[in-house]
Structures are given as structure tokens and as C-alpha cells.
Design a protein around this motif. Structure first.
Motif, mmCIF file in Angstrom:
data_model
loop_
_atom_site.group_PDB
_atom_site.id
_atom_site.type_symbol
_atom_site.label_atom_id
_atom_site.label_comp_id
_atom_site.label_asym_id
_atom_site.label_seq_id
_atom_site.Cartn_x
_atom_site.Cartn_y
_atom_site.Cartn_z
ATOM 1 N N ALA A 246 0.828 -1.209 0.000
ATOM 2 C CA ALA A 246 0.000 0.000 0.000
ATOM 3 C C ALA A 246 0.863 1.260 0.000
ATOM 4 O O ALA A 246 0.595 2.216 -0.736
ATOM 5 N N LEU A 247 1.908 1.279 0.814
ATOM 6 C CA LEU A 247 2.807 2.438 0.857
ATOM 7 C C LEU A 247 3.545 2.611 -0.459
ATOM 8 O O LEU A 247 3.729 3.737 -0.946
ATOM 9 N N ALA A 248 3.973 1.502 -1.063
ATOM 10 C CA ALA A 248 4.764 1.563 -2.291
ATOM 11 C C ALA A 248 3.988 2.168 -3.457
ATOM 12 O O ALA A 248 4.568 2.870 -4.299
ATOM 13 N N ARG A 249 2.679 1.915 -3.512
ATOM 14 C CA ARG A 249 1.922 2.408 -4.668
ATOM 15 C C ARG A 249 1.301 3.793 -4.435
ATOM 16 O O ARG A 249 0.675 4.340 -5.340
ATOM 17 N N ARG A 250 1.475 4.347 -3.247
ATOM 18 C CA ARG A 250 0.907 5.663 -2.954
ATOM 19 C C ARG A 250 1.967 6.753 -3.080
ATOM 20 O O ARG A 250 3.120 6.553 -2.705
ATOM 21 N N LYS A 251 1.569 7.897 -3.597
ATOM 22 C CA LYS A 251 2.482 9.014 -3.797
ATOM 23 C C LYS A 251 2.584 9.847 -2.514
ATOM 24 O O LYS A 251 1.660 9.892 -1.705
ATOM 25 N N SER A 252 3.701 10.537 -2.371
ATOM 26 C CA SER A 252 3.884 11.441 -1.232
ATOM 27 C C SER A 252 3.042 12.694 -1.454
ATOM 28 O O SER A 252 3.191 13.381 -2.470
ATOM 29 N N VAL A 253 2.162 12.993 -0.515
ATOM 30 C CA VAL A 253 1.268 14.147 -0.644
ATOM 31 C C VAL A 253 1.276 15.031 0.602
ATOM 32 O O VAL A 253 0.690 16.112 0.596
ATOM 33 N N ILE A 254 1.927 14.569 1.675
ATOM 34 C CA ILE A 254 1.957 15.329 2.925
ATOM 35 C C ILE A 254 3.404 15.686 3.246
ATOM 36 O O ILE A 254 4.279 14.812 3.236
ATOM 37 N N SER A 255 3.655 16.938 3.539
ATOM 38 C CA SER A 255 5.020 17.391 3.783
ATOM 39 C C SER A 255 5.534 16.898 5.134
ATOM 40 O O SER A 255 4.748 16.720 6.079
ATOM 41 N N PRO A 256 6.838 16.683 5.247
ATOM 42 C CA PRO A 256 7.414 16.296 6.543
ATOM 43 C C PRO A 256 7.100 17.305 7.643
ATOM 44 O O PRO A 256 6.905 16.925 8.806
ATOM 45 N N ARG A 257 7.026 18.571 7.284
ATOM 46 C CA ARG A 257 6.718 19.597 8.284
ATOM 47 C C ARG A 257 5.312 19.411 8.846
ATOM 48 O O ARG A 257 5.100 19.501 10.065
ATOM 49 N N ARG A 258 4.341 19.118 7.958
ATOM 50 C CA ARG A 258 2.979 18.900 8.417
ATOM 51 C C ARG A 258 2.889 17.637 9.277
ATOM 52 O O ARG A 258 2.193 17.606 10.291
ATOM 53 N N LEU A 259 3.612 16.603 8.880
ATOM 54 C CA LEU A 259 3.627 15.374 9.669
ATOM 55 C C LEU A 259 4.151 15.630 11.080
ATOM 56 O O LEU A 259 3.609 15.116 12.064
ATOM 57 N N GLU A 260 5.186 16.451 11.183
ATOM 58 C CA GLU A 260 5.752 16.758 12.498
ATOM 59 C C GLU A 260 4.765 17.562 13.342
ATOM 60 O O GLU A 260 4.653 17.353 14.555
ATOM 61 N N GLU A 261 4.021 18.475 12.695
ATOM 62 C CA GLU A 261 2.997 19.238 13.418
ATOM 63 C C GLU A 261 1.934 18.302 13.972
ATOM 64 O O GLU A 261 1.497 18.441 15.123
ATOM 65 N N TRP A 262 1.495 17.360 13.150
ATOM 66 C CA TRP A 262 0.490 16.391 13.604
ATOM 67 C C TRP A 262 1.031 15.536 14.741
ATOM 68 O O TRP A 262 0.321 15.256 15.703
ATOM 69 N N TYR A 263 2.278 15.115 14.597
ATOM 70 C CA TYR A 263 2.885 14.267 15.624
ATOM 71 C C TYR A 263 2.922 14.991 16.969
ATOM 72 O O TYR A 263 2.569 14.421 18.012
ATOM 73 N N ARG A 264 3.325 16.244 16.960
ATOM 74 C CA ARG A 264 3.368 17.022 18.201
ATOM 75 C C ARG A 264 1.978 17.212 18.783
ATOM 76 O O ARG A 264 1.791 17.179 20.009
ATOM 77 N N ALA A 265 0.984 17.398 17.900
ATOM 78 C CA ALA A 265 -0.388 17.579 18.378
ATOM 79 C C ALA A 265 -0.919 16.315 19.045
ATOM 80 O O ALA A 265 -1.728 16.391 19.982
ATOM 81 N N LEU A 266 -0.463 15.149 18.582
ATOM 82 C CA LEU A 266 -0.950 13.890 19.128
ATOM 83 C C LEU A 266 -0.142 13.397 20.324
ATOM 84 O O LEU A 266 -0.595 12.490 21.038
ATOM 85 N N GLN A 267 1.024 13.967 20.544
ATOM 86 C CA GLN A 267 1.848 13.544 21.677
ATOM 87 C C GLN A 267 1.106 13.722 22.998
ATOM 88 O O GLN A 267 1.217 12.895 23.907
ATOM 89 N N GLN A 268 0.334 14.798 23.105
ATOM 90 C CA GLN A 268 -0.416 15.040 24.334
ATOM 91 C C GLN A 268 -1.514 14.005 24.533
ATOM 92 O O GLN A 268 -2.015 13.823 25.650
ATOM 93 N N CYS A 269 -1.898 13.330 23.453
ATOM 94 C CA CYS A 269 -2.927 12.289 23.544
ATOM 95 C C CYS A 269 -2.326 10.923 23.885
ATOM 96 O O CYS A 269 -3.066 9.964 24.118
ATOM 97 N N VAL A 270 -1.007 10.841 23.900
ATOM 98 C CA VAL A 270 -0.320 9.609 24.288
ATOM 99 C C VAL A 270 0.077 9.679 25.758
ATOM 100 O O VAL A 270 -0.100 8.719 26.516
ATOM 101 N N ASN A 271 0.596 10.809 26.139
ATOM 102 C CA ASN A 271 1.053 10.997 27.517
ATOM 103 C C ASN A 271 -0.107 11.458 28.403
ATOM 104 O O ASN A 271 -0.127 12.589 28.906
ATOM 105 N N VAL A 272 -1.089 10.585 28.585
ATOM 106 C CA VAL A 272 -2.262 10.934 29.393
ATOM 107 C C VAL A 272 -2.123 10.332 30.788
ATOM 108 O O VAL A 272 -1.310 9.432 31.023
#
Length: 290
Positions: A246-272
Motif C-alpha cells: 500500500a505504501l509503495a503504490r501511494r504518492k507522497s502528498v503530505i510534507s514532513p513539516r505537516r507530519l511533524e505538526e500532527w505528531y506534536r499535536a498527538l503527543q499530548q494524547c499519548v502521555n495521558v
């Protein structure tokens, strides 16, 4: 005669000024004002309803091109299990199964070699409390959400049924909430947390069952939303290969910067806090009792 030329000159000057104004104004962006007749108002109302319905669920999750699988024997023979399969078989509380899913996802994403983040046990706030997502993969090609069902027996169910059936033997039958719907709820909560509208979401769902269960005429694959979004119901032993392809046939459409923003936003949902986890466990137990 001089008065005649004076009038002609004034007229030519006025014409030049009008032409110059039209030329200069044509380069400016104007706000388009559509006619407010009845047909246009109805068009606006219908599109506003469509956007609202899409953002809040509605037809967005409706499955298309659904495929089924009907197994007669377990994916892996429990008598021949060893290593990770044996550990998964003895996973009474499901903790090792969730960790195994995350490990397989990490391996597939690492082999792909594109920018990504992986989170495990993500608690997303909802109107009624919290919902827990087993594994989330934030990848350049989209968001991937995994629900782990490390259970045995014969599993049967359909898209329409709210609860699926698990038959262990002639004496013991159990029901579980439709895992496809369950992960839809997870994805909806996740997108709201990330402030991503459904119509813009590039997201896929994976429900991962153990290798020792048997799926009896269970919906196994379908499409929903846009951008090639899919959901799949698979076994542990299939996950790395299915996700890798699935990953191999899909194109990159999300920037690394946006991914990092999402990751930081979800970190607070892990450390509960532990109280949040306990409240969630109690709500899950209540749901199972019902």
C-alpha cells in the motif's frame, strides 16, 4: 473653428481616460457576485448541506467496492505456533498484540524509507470521554489507523451489523462491536483532533485479527471517502506485506513539516494520566456488557 477643435480634444481626452480606467481595472481581482435568484440559492443550500454532512460523517464512510473473505481454517495452525505467534496466542489482555502491530507497522514504514511517525495507544477526547487508537502511522502518503483484535475462534459479521460474533466452541459465544465501524469512529475523532476536514482527509483503516482465528464471510476490503482511501480486515501475518504494498503504490502528498505538526499535536494524547486510561477501560467494559 478653434472652438470646434477644443470640443474634439475634450471628447478624445474623455475617451482616453475611459479606456485607461478599463485597462487598469481589468488587472485587478474582483469579488465575484453571483446572481441571487431562486435556483442559485437552492444550489448553495444543497452544497452547504453536503459539506456539513461530509464533515460530520454521513455518507463519507459509506463503503464502496466491498470484498469478502470466507475461511475454513485458521491462518496459522495453533498447534504449530512458535516465537511471536505463540506469544500472541497467550496474549490474554491484548497488550502484546497491540505492540506487535506497532512493530510490524514500524518495519513496513522503515522499509519504505519516507518520512513518518508512529504512535501507540492514542487517547482522543470525544463528547462522552475518550477513544483509544491502538496504532497510528503518520506517513507522507497519508494517515493509517490500526485496530488490533488478537482473538481466536470463528469471526462472523457484516457491514450492517452493529455487533459481530465470535464462536469459540459449542458452549461459548461472544459478541464484539463491529470493528470496521469502531475504527471509523477512531478515524473521525483523530481527524477532528488534527483539524482535518473529512473531504480533505487522506486516511486508511486496518483492522488486524490474530492468525489463529477464522473469518467466516467477513467484509475484508472496501473504499470510502476520496483520494483512494481504503479499509481492510486482515491477519497479523498479512500486515507487513499488505501495508508495504500500500505504501509503495501511494504518492507522497503530505510534507514532513505537516507530519511533524500532527505528531506534536498527538503527543499530548499519548502521555495521558492513569485516571484517563482507567476511565476509558471502564467505558469499554460497560460497552461490552451492553
Amino acid at each position: 473653428m478653434s472652438g470646434y477643435y477644443f470640443v474634439i480634444g475634450i471628447l478624445l481626452l474623455c475617451a482616453l481616460l475611459v479606456a485607461t480606467r478599463r485597462k487598469s481595472s481589468s488587472g485587478k481581482s474582483r469579488e465575484y457576485r453571483a446572481p441571487r435568484h431562486g435556483a442559485f440559492k437552492e444550489f448553495v443550500r444543497e452544497n452547504e448541506k453536503r459539506d456539513y454532512r461530509a464533515f460530520n460523517g454521513g455518507d463519507y464512510w459509506r463503503a464502496r467496492n466491498v470484498e469478502y473473505r470466507n475461511e475454513t481454517v485458521p491462518f496459522v495452525d495453533s498447534q504449530k505456533m512458535s516465537g511471536i505467534d505463540a506469544a500472541l496466542a497467550d496474549d490474554r489482555h491484548g497488550v502484546f498484540g497491540e505492540a506487535a502491530t506497532s512493530a510490524i507497522v514500524a518495519r513496513a514504514a522503515a522499509n519504505d524509507k519516507r518520512h513518518h511517525f508512529i504512535l501507540q495507544n492514542v487517547y482522543i477526547p470525544t463528547r462522552t470521554g475518550y477513544t483509544e487508537i491502538d496504532t497510528v502511522l503518520l506517513h507522507e502518503t497519508g494517515i493509517f489507523v490500526f485496530e488490533t483484535k488478537n482473538i481466536s475462534g470463528e469471526i462472523s459479521g457484516s457491514m450492517e451489523l452493529e455487533r459481530w460474533t465470535q464462536v469459540l466452541n459449542e458452549r461459548y459465544t461472544h459478541t464484539l462491536y463491529n470493528p470496521i465501524r469502531q475504527n471509523q469512529g477512531h478515524m473521525g475523532a483523530l481527524l477532528r483532533q488534527l483539524r482535518v476536514r473529512l473531504e480533505n482527509a487522506i486516511i486508511c483503516s486496518y483492522v488486524v485479527f490474530s492468525d489463529r482465528c477464522v473469518m467466516k464471510n467477513v467484509p475484508s476490503r472496501g473504499e470510502f471517502g476520496s483520494f483512494g482511501n481504503t479499509w481492510q480486515v486482515i491477519h497479523f501475518g498479512e500486515l507487513q506485506n499488505v501495508l508495504g504494498k500500500a505504501l509503495a503504490r501511494r504518492k507522497s502528498v503530505i510534507s514532513p513539516r505537516r507530519l511533524e505538526e500532527w505528531y506534536r499535536a498527538l503527543q499530548q494524547c499519548v502521555n495521558v494520566s492513569e485516571s484517563v486510561k482507567q476511565a476509558h477501560r471502564e467505558s469499554v467494559q460497560k460497552m461490552h456488557r451492553n
